[in-house]
Design an enzyme around this catalytic site. Structure first.
Site, PDB file in Angstrom:
ATOM      1  CB  CYS A  16      -0.934   0.000   1.209  1.00 25.52           C
ATOM      2  SG  CYS A  16      -0.117   0.337   2.778  1.00 25.52           S
ATOM      3  CB  CYS A 111       0.561  -3.014   6.718  1.00 30.32           C
ATOM      4  SG  CYS A 111      -0.648  -2.298   5.588  1.00 30.32           S
ATOM      5  CG  ASP A 350      -5.175 -12.107  65.646  1.00 34.15           C
ATOM      6  OD1 ASP A 350      -4.629 -12.207  64.533  1.00 34.15           O
ATOM      7  OD2 ASP A 350      -4.681 -12.527  66.702  1.00 34.15           O
TER       8      ASP A 350
HETATM    9 ZN    ZN Z   1       0.567  -1.557   3.875  1.00 31.81          ZN
END
Ligand code: ZN
Length: 537
Positions: A16, A111, A350
């Site tokens: 991309c 990616c 206690d």
């Molecule tokens: Zn990418």
């Protein structure tokens, strides 16, 4: 033309536009936001690389001509690739996809859509809803992103191919490539999330409020199986020990380690071409808001002899209805709305011991609290609500404290002195002069064997304990009160000092007074710890 060639290589492989820019070495995150900037930055990166390679080759080629050519070449490509970012999902789910569109809007091979779908309007909407649904009152937020291992694997494969095809391409971006992908994603998504949620996006180290985003990829495992071929011994071992590695036989760390050992030719033999185009992008498997813990400190008095400090269970069965912890924390958490909480205190008494005086310092840790902005007035009113709700305890000095202050609580436990008052009985009567003698005694060192009543949970040992001073007052001929001032040293057993625990504590009160003594009731009169600071309430 190194720049132009590498750009073409990445485009053809199926990266991309944002991944392409990352490979080209651009690390200025704010260039990744909108498409026109990506286009300009890509052009600049291509030109820069062309120039560098020109210098290296000492080329005589007219550089102005080549720049223009490269610029024109990449501008068209970049536009086409980048368009896919916002229209990605719409186009992908369109009814009549043709093959051209499929190719045009393909999921990035590097990616897997983190920088495409992961930055889309739909993704932003889901992320901002997660922040809003969390209901936290933080003003700012940061993002944490966890990626499928396949992205690391794909990135390594691409880098190997890229460097083989273009040996002169600068390798320096490889080391933090995945870190850069994450940074780019955060900087693209963060400001938009900020606008959608009204909180300020903070990039970098900010841990007060974080949205943890975990991305998964449906074919992650399928992708990673190639590691078996690439690095047989390592992953065969991890497969065999799959219980140890749970579902992370192919972790990012393991893949990184494997690629460090592999030579380029070994990688290329198994992976001669770029990774396949994913059928679908990553998805958000989990979106989790995490607010840093908040700490509240205060002091409590306990006026009941039937109230444990914390919920009390014997062999899985609940004993007694409530506890100091619940009386305090239930009301506080109704306002704070934390996922979980931890109650701790400077020592403990206690069930049948009251805690009087200024009370015992305590801290409540609220884990992943929704509400952290509490005014002084609000805290005072919470304290009042607790005190109005019960007669068994009382809280004072309630306040918000910093984590670094908590050490005071535990340091105090070891070092500070505590004062007790024991109501004692001598069944056969006692000698008044013996009481007076007690008050004049110098400090007393005890040898105390682990008491019988706690032997089931504490190791058997003999411990030295010091009583700094004692003061005794007669009540009647059988009863008397003994005030004891001592260093606590992580647990001196007062009851045993009084009744001797069948001779396991020496000396003991009976031995010193020369008569048989038992304890009726015990109060903590003072826990000498100047923390938390007094609030004057
Ligand atoms: Zn990418």
């Amino acid at each position: 033309m190194l720049g132009r060639d590498v750009h073409a290589f990445l485009e053809e492989a199926g990266c991309c536009c944002r991944c392409t820019l990352i490979f080209l070495g651009t690390r200025t995150d704010d260039l990744y936001g909108d498409l026109s900037k990506i286009y300009e930055a890509t052009e600049a990166a291509v030109t820069r690389l062309n120039d560098q390679s020109d210098e290296v080759q000492n080329s005589r080629e007219d550089s102005s001509t080549s720049e223009t050519t490269a610029g024109n070449k990449c501008s068209g490509d970049v536009n086409e690739k980048c368009l896919s970012n916002d229209e990605f999902i719409t186009e992908k789910s369109g009814a009549n996809e043709n093959s051209t569109k499929k190719q045009k809007f393909a999921v990035c091979i590097a990616c897997i859509g983190v920088l495409q779908w992961g930055c889309s309007e739909e993704a932003i909407k889901r992320l901002s809803e997660a922040i809003k649904d969390g209901g936290h009152d933080a003003d700012g937020f940061s993002l944490s992103l966890s990626l499928p291992a396949s992205i690391s694997l794909r990135t390594h494969r691409l880098w190997t191919l890229l460097l083989q095809a273009h040996p002169k391409f600068p390798v320096k971006g490889r080391e933090d490539h995945i870190g850069t992908v994450k940074d780019v994603w955060k900087n693209v998504v963060g400001p938009q999330l900020g606008a959608a949620t009204g909180k300020t996006f903070i990039h970098g180290t900010y841990h007060d409020f974080v949205l943890n985003v975990t991305c998964t990829y449906v074919n992650d495992l399928e992708d990673c199986k190639i590691m078996n071929e690439l690095c047989q011994t390592m992953f065969a071992t991890r497969q065999k020990q799959h219980k140890k590695y749970a579902n992370s036989v192919y972790s990012k760390q393991a893949i990184d380690a494997a690629f460090k050992k592999l030579t380029d030719s070994e990688v290329l033999r198994v992976c001669p071409s770029p990774p396949s185009t994913p059928n679908e992008p990553v998805t958000f498997a989990s979106l989790q808001c995490q607010q840093a813990a908040m700490y509240m400190a205060g002091r409590y008095n306990k006026y009941s002899r039937d109230l444990p400090q914390t919920p009390w269970f014997v062999e899985g069965e609940r004993k007694l209805g409530s506890s100091v912890q619940e009386l305090i924390c239930d009301i506080l958490n109704h306002t704070v709305c934390a996922e979980d909480l931890k109650f701790s205190s400077s020592g403990r008494e206690d069930v049948d011991v009251r805690c009087l005086g200024n009370g015992r310092p305590f801290v409540v840790e609220f884990i992943n609290p929704q509400r952290t902005k509490l005014s002084r007035d609000k805290i005072s009113s919470l304290q009042q609500t607790i005190n109005n709700s019960t007669k068994l305890i009382r809280v004072r000095d309630l306040q918000i404290v910093e984590k670094k202050d908590l050490k005071n609580l535990k340091e105090g436990e070891e070092e500070k002195t505590k004062a007790y008052c024991a109501l004692c009985i001598a069944a056969k009567g006692y000698d008044n002069s013996a009481l007076e003698a007690l008050s004049k005694m110098p400090q007393l060192v005890l040898q105390q064997k682990t008491p019988l009543r706690v032997l089931h949970r504490r190791p058997l040992a003999t411990r030295s304990r010091t009583i700094l001073s004692m003061k005794a007052h007669p009540v009647d001929q059988h009863f008397f009160k003994a005030g004891l001032h001592l260093t606590t040293q992580a647990g001196t057993y007062i009851k045993e000092f009084v009744h001797s625990d069948l001779g396991r504590t020496v000396p003991n009160l009976g031995e010193i007074m020369g008569c048989e003594v038992d304890i009726i009731a015990l109060d903590v009169e003072n826990v000498a710890l100047d923390w938390p600071p007094k609030c004057g309430d």
